[in-house]
Design a protein around this motif. Structure first.
Motif, mmCIF file in Angstrom:
data_model
loop_
_atom_site.group_PDB
_atom_site.id
_atom_site.type_symbol
_atom_site.label_atom_id
_atom_site.label_comp_id
_atom_site.label_asym_id
_atom_site.label_seq_id
_atom_site.Cartn_x
_atom_site.Cartn_y
_atom_site.Cartn_z
ATOM 1 N N ILE A 1 70.383 -30.015 -75.757
ATOM 2 C CA ILE A 1 69.527 -30.575 -74.550
ATOM 3 C C ILE A 1 68.088 -30.871 -75.130
ATOM 4 C CG2 ILE A 1 68.581 -30.313 -72.395
ATOM 5 C CD1 ILE A 1 71.220 -28.839 -71.911
ATOM 6 N N ALA A 2 67.483 -29.945 -75.901
ATOM 7 C CA ALA A 2 66.229 -29.993 -76.504
ATOM 8 C C ALA A 2 66.174 -31.175 -77.427
ATOM 9 C CB ALA A 2 65.886 -28.728 -77.051
ATOM 10 N N CYS A 3 67.187 -31.554 -78.049
ATOM 11 C CA CYS A 3 67.065 -32.486 -78.975
ATOM 12 C C CYS A 3 67.179 -33.844 -78.086
ATOM 13 C CB CYS A 3 68.176 -32.624 -79.875
ATOM 14 S SG CYS A 3 68.172 -31.412 -81.214
ATOM 15 N N ALA A 4 67.857 -33.976 -77.384
ATOM 16 C CA ALA A 4 67.999 -35.080 -76.514
ATOM 17 C C ALA A 4 66.606 -35.476 -76.044
ATOM 18 C CB ALA A 4 69.133 -35.126 -75.608
ATOM 19 N N ASN A 5 66.178 -34.455 -75.290
ATOM 20 C CA ASN A 5 64.699 -34.662 -74.969
ATOM 21 C C ASN A 5 63.845 -35.090 -75.769
ATOM 22 O OD1 ASN A 5 63.584 -33.921 -72.569
ATOM 23 N ND2 ASN A 5 63.651 -31.832 -72.782
ATOM 24 N N LEU A 6 63.583 -34.629 -77.173
ATOM 25 C CA LEU A 6 62.790 -34.973 -78.030
ATOM 26 C C LEU A 6 62.981 -36.249 -78.455
ATOM 27 C CD1 LEU A 6 62.459 -31.877 -79.857
ATOM 28 C CD2 LEU A 6 60.535 -33.118 -79.265
ATOM 29 N N ALA A 7 64.552 -36.849 -78.479
ATOM 30 C CA ALA A 7 64.649 -38.174 -79.027
ATOM 31 C C ALA A 7 64.144 -39.089 -78.058
ATOM 32 C CB ALA A 7 66.551 -38.312 -78.955
ATOM 33 N N ASN A 8 64.350 -38.680 -76.451
ATOM 34 C CA ASN A 8 63.518 -39.610 -75.570
ATOM 35 C C ASN A 8 62.313 -39.677 -75.926
ATOM 36 O OD1 ASN A 8 65.078 -41.172 -73.887
ATOM 37 N ND2 ASN A 8 65.838 -39.232 -72.749
ATOM 38 N N MET A 9 61.766 -38.766 -76.086
ATOM 39 C CA MET A 9 60.097 -38.669 -76.351
ATOM 40 C C MET A 9 59.752 -39.481 -77.526
ATOM 41 S SD MET A 9 59.272 -34.594 -75.405
ATOM 42 C CE MET A 9 57.542 -34.703 -75.534
ATOM 43 N N LEU A 10 60.339 -39.337 -78.476
ATOM 44 C CA LEU A 10 60.271 -40.240 -79.611
ATOM 45 C C LEU A 10 60.394 -41.522 -79.592
ATOM 46 C CD1 LEU A 10 61.362 -37.873 -82.702
ATOM 47 C CD2 LEU A 10 59.123 -38.577 -82.185
ATOM 48 N N LEU A 11 61.376 -41.995 -78.732
ATOM 49 C CA LEU A 11 61.746 -43.588 -78.541
ATOM 50 C C LEU A 11 60.651 -44.058 -77.623
ATOM 51 C CD1 LEU A 11 65.263 -43.618 -77.274
ATOM 52 C CD2 LEU A 11 64.369 -44.808 -79.056
ATOM 53 N N ALA A 12 60.081 -43.259 -76.770
ATOM 54 C CA ALA A 12 59.057 -43.585 -75.874
ATOM 55 C C ALA A 12 57.941 -43.928 -76.747
ATOM 56 C CB ALA A 12 58.539 -42.790 -74.695
ATOM 57 N N ARG A 13 57.692 -42.855 -77.520
ATOM 58 C CA ARG A 13 56.538 -43.046 -78.468
ATOM 59 C C ARG A 13 56.555 -44.219 -79.700
ATOM 60 N NH1 ARG A 13 54.844 -39.872 -82.837
ATOM 61 N NH2 ARG A 13 52.447 -39.145 -83.012
ATOM 62 N N ALA A 14 58.010 -44.292 -80.091
ATOM 63 C CA ALA A 14 57.992 -45.589 -81.142
ATOM 64 C C ALA A 14 57.492 -46.859 -80.388
ATOM 65 C CB ALA A 14 59.369 -45.427 -81.576
ATOM 66 N N ALA A 15 58.091 -46.889 -79.251
ATOM 67 C CA ALA A 15 57.693 -48.162 -78.342
ATOM 68 C C ALA A 15 56.534 -48.430 -78.049
ATOM 69 C CB ALA A 15 58.607 -47.988 -76.929
ATOM 70 N N SER A 16 55.543 -47.385 -77.973
ATOM 71 C CA SER A 16 54.020 -47.955 -77.761
ATOM 72 C C SER A 16 53.465 -47.945 -79.227
ATOM 73 C CB SER A 16 53.451 -46.282 -77.128
ATOM 74 O OG SER A 16 53.619 -45.195 -78.052
ATOM 75 N N ARG A 17 54.317 -47.582 -80.329
ATOM 76 C CA ARG A 17 53.744 -48.015 -81.561
ATOM 77 C C ARG A 17 54.052 -49.401 -82.125
ATOM 78 N NH1 ARG A 17 54.810 -42.719 -84.726
ATOM 79 N NH2 ARG A 17 54.145 -43.931 -86.581
ATOM 80 N N GLN A 18 54.646 -50.314 -81.162
ATOM 81 C CA GLN A 18 55.399 -51.413 -81.445
ATOM 82 C C GLN A 18 54.288 -52.182 -82.655
ATOM 83 O OE1 GLN A 18 57.865 -53.536 -78.491
ATOM 84 N NE2 GLN A 18 56.454 -52.178 -77.413
ATOM 85 N N ARG A 19 53.124 -52.499 -81.965
ATOM 86 C CA ARG A 19 52.226 -53.150 -82.705
ATOM 87 C C ARG A 19 52.113 -52.715 -84.348
ATOM 88 N NH1 ARG A 19 46.519 -54.453 -80.600
ATOM 89 N NH2 ARG A 19 47.577 -56.131 -79.297
ATOM 90 N N GLU A 20 51.895 -51.495 -84.436
ATOM 91 C CA GLU A 20 51.655 -50.950 -85.759
ATOM 92 C C GLU A 20 52.913 -51.219 -86.563
ATOM 93 O OE1 GLU A 20 51.768 -46.739 -85.459
ATOM 94 O OE2 GLU A 20 52.262 -46.654 -87.707
ATOM 95 N N ILE A 21 54.063 -50.862 -86.066
ATOM 96 C CA ILE A 21 55.347 -51.115 -86.680
ATOM 97 C C ILE A 21 55.554 -52.603 -87.122
ATOM 98 C CG2 ILE A 21 57.739 -50.876 -86.610
ATOM 99 C CD1 ILE A 21 57.521 -48.429 -85.092
ATOM 100 N N GLY A 22 55.371 -53.249 -86.254
ATOM 101 C CA GLY A 22 55.374 -55.019 -86.429
ATOM 102 C C GLY A 22 54.601 -55.390 -87.660
ATOM 103 N N VAL A 23 53.275 -54.783 -87.582
ATOM 104 C CA VAL A 23 52.186 -55.195 -88.379
ATOM 105 C C VAL A 23 52.979 -54.950 -89.901
ATOM 106 C CG1 VAL A 23 50.162 -54.659 -89.510
ATOM 107 C CG2 VAL A 23 50.332 -55.425 -87.133
ATOM 108 N N ARG A 24 53.334 -53.555 -90.175
ATOM 109 C CA ARG A 24 53.758 -53.093 -91.120
ATOM 110 C C ARG A 24 54.990 -53.578 -91.856
ATOM 111 N NH1 ARG A 24 54.334 -46.773 -90.831
ATOM 112 N NH2 ARG A 24 54.332 -46.907 -92.978
#
Lengths: 923, 114
Positions: A392-415
């Motif tokens: 359950i904790a992992c699922a939580n974290l995966a979700n949090m990371l998904l959200a975080r990755a989404a907010s880094r879209q521009r950075e990832i896109g540039v790279r």
């Protein structure tokens, strides 16, 4: 040779990366300057000279990059780079990082705590030389009797094995701990715990004494000679304050003077089963002096020794097991022919002739029976449950990371646009999540050390009182390398588990929209939110199951204090004493004891009983005389005359056993009211006959029912005995004694002890007197409490994590829709509508997850209830209904409330935002 | 025929660097590059930056040694010199080249004879 020096310089370069980079930069600058100077001399202008120089040099940046690659170990370099980058990234969002680490610490910590306990109990080797090879001899009886008795052997058996075994090179015998009275200076006596061991015990186990010496086998060949003892370190420290002058001093034990020849080192905590460090060790030859009234040397009926053995090197363990079984059967047969005794499945009782059908040689650990399949299954189930929390904790974290990755879209896109390989990107994101997991794991390890100590202290405290506990269990919960390895492995796996999916998702970007950073607009990308919904839904389902299970258990536990066992528990005392090896003499002794005690005014009743309540069950098959009757299983008890009066169990019909019936072993029986209702509903049970298969061998004996006793809770506190049959106890064998005390219990106990002393002072050594309530019943209560608390704690944790997960998801969804919210509100939409639409989107998976969780919870409840069909099983739910409405309605409502709250907060926050700001929100 | 820059294998460049250092003594990177261009009468015209790959390889193999010093125009520069092991390697490689060249010329002479 050269390859080595190349390799060496590469490794060295990894560490001085920055310096070498700078140096090369300088070198290149110098080179370029010289080229430019040359060009200028040829007549070019300074600017042209520099440009020409650069051109003839080559692509500077590329050359520098290639140099870097050639110089060091590129894989390590990129790893360091990723780590540094990941570290900086995590520091940039401290809240997220902190929550993530805490979540991980809890999830990994709980898992590690469980593993640490399991390690200490089952995996940690004994503190002896080559511990991995030492085995404990375990016997299996024809009747299937199980328990400590499987490790018990007699001295003649031990000697026979020692002298004849070819597969086992060393055999060492050690007794269970016994109590001896020590007369210390100043005239006071103290009861000490000692252990008798064979002569080579210390030497073979490689135990080097911290003071003095250990036993010399030559000195201990004949019984009764050389009374020497070795003290244990904690005892030496506690009693003699680690005074080195204790060497050579004498200690009087049970009247015999012993010489203290040495002190064992601190790390030698004994060889287990039970995991107690005795106060002293004495040679087996001195047994007669220390355990009064018995002679183990030639009494095959006294099985008081455990045997530890080392198999011969490169031998097959199965051959050793087979050979040992044959040898044991041989000696048992010989002994039976000679003396009429044979080892049995019940301590001190020889009424049933037993055969040892097999021998196994499990690894010796502190606790016995850790390779028992039931124990392992139990541990597996526990680990699954705890693993679920981590999941359950992992699922939580995966979700949090998904959200975080989404907010880094521009950075990832540039790279990605700049040519970073997808693999590289994934590697970097994974490194970040693994870093998080490792830090969380370290925190979890710390947490588990502390939690483990707390847990163990609770367990010890709980087990101190009942059933003659007392010596602290010497289990060390300090993490050893196994625990570290486990924590590390779990952290790495966790890091991968929650990091992989988000990493894969994040790198699969549509570049154009990523760079333009439109975010998730009206046409929300379905695949990503589906993954997230799945994660939330499964979290919710798992939490719900845990919550329902815990809820049911807690509901049951709440009933425990009020439960009425149905018989007297505070004024009934169980008297345990050593009746000696000879059953006939022992039975006679017991009769004398009862006669004597009954004369005491404080003792209202006394009786013999074969079974102690809450201390195990016996469930023989039963059927009526009707040829078509099906065979049922019933709880059984062997009791003597006066039992029902002593325990305060009223007889609803008929009567109890008379002394004559006991003496003649008349086949009469008393059944419980529940049994009567089941066997002969609406009919008079007294006078009817039934058949019992007492020994589980399909040998049916007929009994006549002479009485019906009220149904009580004597097998488990959690349920009324479904069916109980009382049969007369065997008069030729000593059993347990139960007394009904009147008046002040302290006073009464003292009087009883005094009376026992006057009968035979030798009995005092093994004497124990404990009330039902303080003894066996308390143990049951404590265990029930402990395990319900554990379940409740886990469920609470799961709930916390799930709530955090829901909150995180809703926050993210809201932040994605902030622009939409702004637009809607600017256009005059009603805030309520916006709220509803966002909530609907977010809570849909919660609803589905809850439904699945409810179904799962119901399944668990049904499973637990199905265990009730076997009469010997406890009711884990303490009589709570299978689909208890309070639990099944209340908990989902609670959950819904929490989910709603967790969702509402971010939405409300968003609604308060000024629409103009929302419109410009950049994600 | 005019040698094409890219035809010069890196391995041969290493050899040229070693030879240069052996005959010229201690040089910095620019000096080595210039010298190679001179000796080969500009037949070898490489992007000067590429010798640094050679220098790194030779240094890793301990065939040359490096030291910081000051160049003619007062700039800090790294100076390279050949080591004993480098000299041995140079001798071995040179012998190898001569042998190969000898065989090749005999083969090609056969061709001309026809």
């Amino acid at each position: 040779m050269n390859r080595l020096s190349v390799f060496a310089s590469r490794i060295a370069a990894v560490f001085s990366r920055r310096r070498l980079d700078q140096e090369f930069d300088q070198e290149v600058e110098a080179h370029l300057a010289m080229l430019a100077a040359d060009n200028e001399r040829r007549g070019m202008s300074p600017q042209d000279a520099r440009d020409a120089a650069r051109r003839s040099f080559g692509a500077v940046a590329q050359i520098k990059e290639e140099q870097r690659e050639r110089r060091g170990v590129p894989q390590i370099d990129t790893l360091f780079q990723d780590l540094r980058y990941g570290f900086r990234n995590l520091l940039r969002t401290p809240t997220f990082t902190l929550i993530a680490i805490l979540t991980l610490a809890l999830g990994i910590g709980v898992n590690t705590t469980l593993f640490t306990t399991f390690n200490a109990i089952a995996l940690k080797p004994l503190p002896v030389r080559d511990a991995g090879e030492v085995r404990r001899v375990e016997r299996w009886f024809e009747s299937g009797a199980q328990g400590d008795i499987q490790f018990a052997f007699s001295y003649p058996e031990y000697v026979y094995l020692r002298d004849h075994s070819r597969e086992l090179t060393t055999l060492i015998a050690m007794s269970w701990p016994f109590r001896a009275f020590a007369a210390l200076n100043q005239g006071d006596t103290e009861q000490l715990r000692g252990q008798l061991v064979s002569e080579e015990y210390f030497r073979d186990f490689g135990v080097a004494p911290v003071l003095g010496r250990t036993f010399l086998p030559e000195e201990h060949k004949t019984p009764g000679t050389n009374p020497s003892i070795v003290l244990s370190y904690p005892f030496w420290k506690r009693r003699f304050l680690a005074d080195p002058r204790i060497l050579g001093a004498s200690l009087k034990l049970n009247g015999t003077t012993f010489n203290i020849v040495g002190v064992a080192p601190q790390e030698f905590t004994g060889t287990g089963e039970p995991p107690i460090t005795p106060d002293f060790w004495a040679p087996l030859m001195m047994q007669a002096a220390l355990v009064a009234g018995q002679n183990w040397m030639d009494q095959p009926a006294i099985q008081r020794l455990q045997i530890l053995a080392r198999p011969k090197p490169h031998g097959d363990i199965r051959t050793a097991e087979a050979e040992t079984a044959t040898l044991v059967q041989q000696i048992d047969q010989t002994l039976f022919v000679q003396t009429g005794f044979s080892p049995t499945g019940r301590v001190g009782v020889t009424s049933v002739r037993e055969r040892t059908v097999a021998i196994t040689l499990p690894h010796a650990t502190y606790f016995g029976n850790t390779e028992d399949i039931r124990f392992r299954v139990f541990v597996l189930v526990l680990m699954l449950v705890v693993g679920m929390v981590l999941a359950i904790a992992c699922a939580n974290l995966a979700n949090m990371l998904l959200a975080r990755a989404a907010s880094r879209q521009r950075e990832i896109g540039v790279r990605l646009a700049m040519g970073a390989g997808r693999g590289r990107l994934i590697r970097q994101l994974l490194t970040e999540s693994t870093l998080l997991a490792l830090v969380g794991g370290a925190a979890g390890l710390l947490f588990s050390v502390w939690a483990g100590k707390l847990l163990w202290a609770l367990i010890q405290h709980a087990l101190q009182g009942p059933m003659g506990g007392g010596a602290p269990l010497t289990v060390s919960l300090d993490p050893d390398f196994r625990v570290f390895a486990y924590a590390l492995a779990i952290s790495l796996i966790t890091g991968f588990a929650f990091g992989l999916a988000p990493a894969l998702r994040a790198s699969k970007l549509d570049l154009t929209s990523a760079l333009k950073e439109e975010g998730v607009s009206f046409g929300a990308r379905m695949s990503r939110s589906r993954l997230r919904s799945l994660l939330v839904g499964s979290q919710v389902a798992a939490s719900m199951i845990l919550l329902i299970a815990a809820g049911l258990l807690v509901r049951g536990l709440v009933r425990v204090p009020g439960v009425d066992p149905g018989f007297e528990t505070h004024s009934t005392f169980w008297l345990f004493f050593d009746a000696g090896p000879d059953p006939a003499k022992g039975a006679a002794l017991q009769r004398r004891v009862i006669e004597r005690l009954e004369t005491l005014p404080e003792v209202a009743h006394a009786a013999i009983a074969g079974t102690v309540p809450y201390a195990g069950t016996w469930t023989p098959p039963i059927k009526t005389l009707d040829p078509q009757a099906e065979t049922l299983r019933t709880l059984g008890a062997r009791v003597g005359a006066g039992y029902f009066e002593t325990l305060g169990i009223p007889l609803e019909r008929g009567r109890g056993f008379t002394p004559l019936e006991i003496q003649n072993a008349t086949p009469v029986a008393v059944i419980s009211a529940n049994a009567a209702r089941q066997l002969w509903p609406n009919q008079e049970p007294v006078g009817r006959r039934l058949k019992l298969d007492l020994n589980f061998r399909n040998q049916w004996k007929e009994f006549e029912v002479i009485g019906v006793a009220r149904s009580v809770r004597s097998a488990h506190l959690s349920r009324v005995d479904p069916m109980m049959v009382y049969v007369p106890v065997d008069p030729n064998v000593p059993e347990h004694t139960v007394l009904r005390i009147t008046g002040d219990p302290q006073n009464a106990q003292a009087r009883v002890r005094a009376a026992m002393q006057s009968i035979d002072p030798g009995l005092m050594a093994g004497l124990a007197l404990v009330s039902t309530a303080d003894g066996p019943m308390q143990l049951e209560q404590v265990l029930a409490e402990a395990y319900t608390t554990f379940a409740a704690a886990l469920a609470g944790l799961a709930l916390l994590l799930a709530s955090a997960g829901i909150y995180g998801v809703m926050s993210y969804l809201v932040s994605q829709r902030v622009r939409d919210i702004g637009v809607m509100m600017a256009l005059g939409a009603d805030a309520g509508r916006v709220l509803r639409s966002v909530l609907r989107q977010g809570l849909w998976p919660v609803l589905i997850g809850s439904a699945i969780g409810l179904a799962g919870g119901a399944a668990v409840s049904i499973l637990l209830h199905s265990m009730l069909s076997f009469p010997g099983n406890a009711d884990l739910l303490f009589g709570v209904n299978t689909l208890d409405p309070v639990t099944f309605l209340g908990l989902p409502c609670l959950f819904a409330l929490i989910a709603f709250g967790a969702s509402a907060i971010p939405v409300r926050r968003a609604l308060k935002v000024d629409p103009m700001i929302a419109l410009r929100y950049d994600g | 025929m005019a040698a094409d820059n890219s035809d010069i294998l890196q391995g041969t460049l290493d050899l040229m660097v070693l030879q240069t250092l052996d005959s010229m003594g201690t040089l910095h990177g620019y000096g080595i590059a210039r010298r190679i261009e001179q000796i080969s009468e500009d037949a070898v015209r490489l992007n000067q930056g590429t010798i640094y790959a050679s220098l790194l390889r030779l240094h890793q193999q301990r065939w040359i040694a490096a030291e910081w010093g000051v160049s003619e125009n007062n700039r800090k520069a790294k100076f390279y010199s050949i080591t004993r092991a480098g000299k041995k390697q140079l001798a071995a490689e040179a012998a190898n080249w001569e042998r190969v060249a000898g065989v090749m010329s005999r083969m090609l002479a056969l061709r001309e004879e026809g």
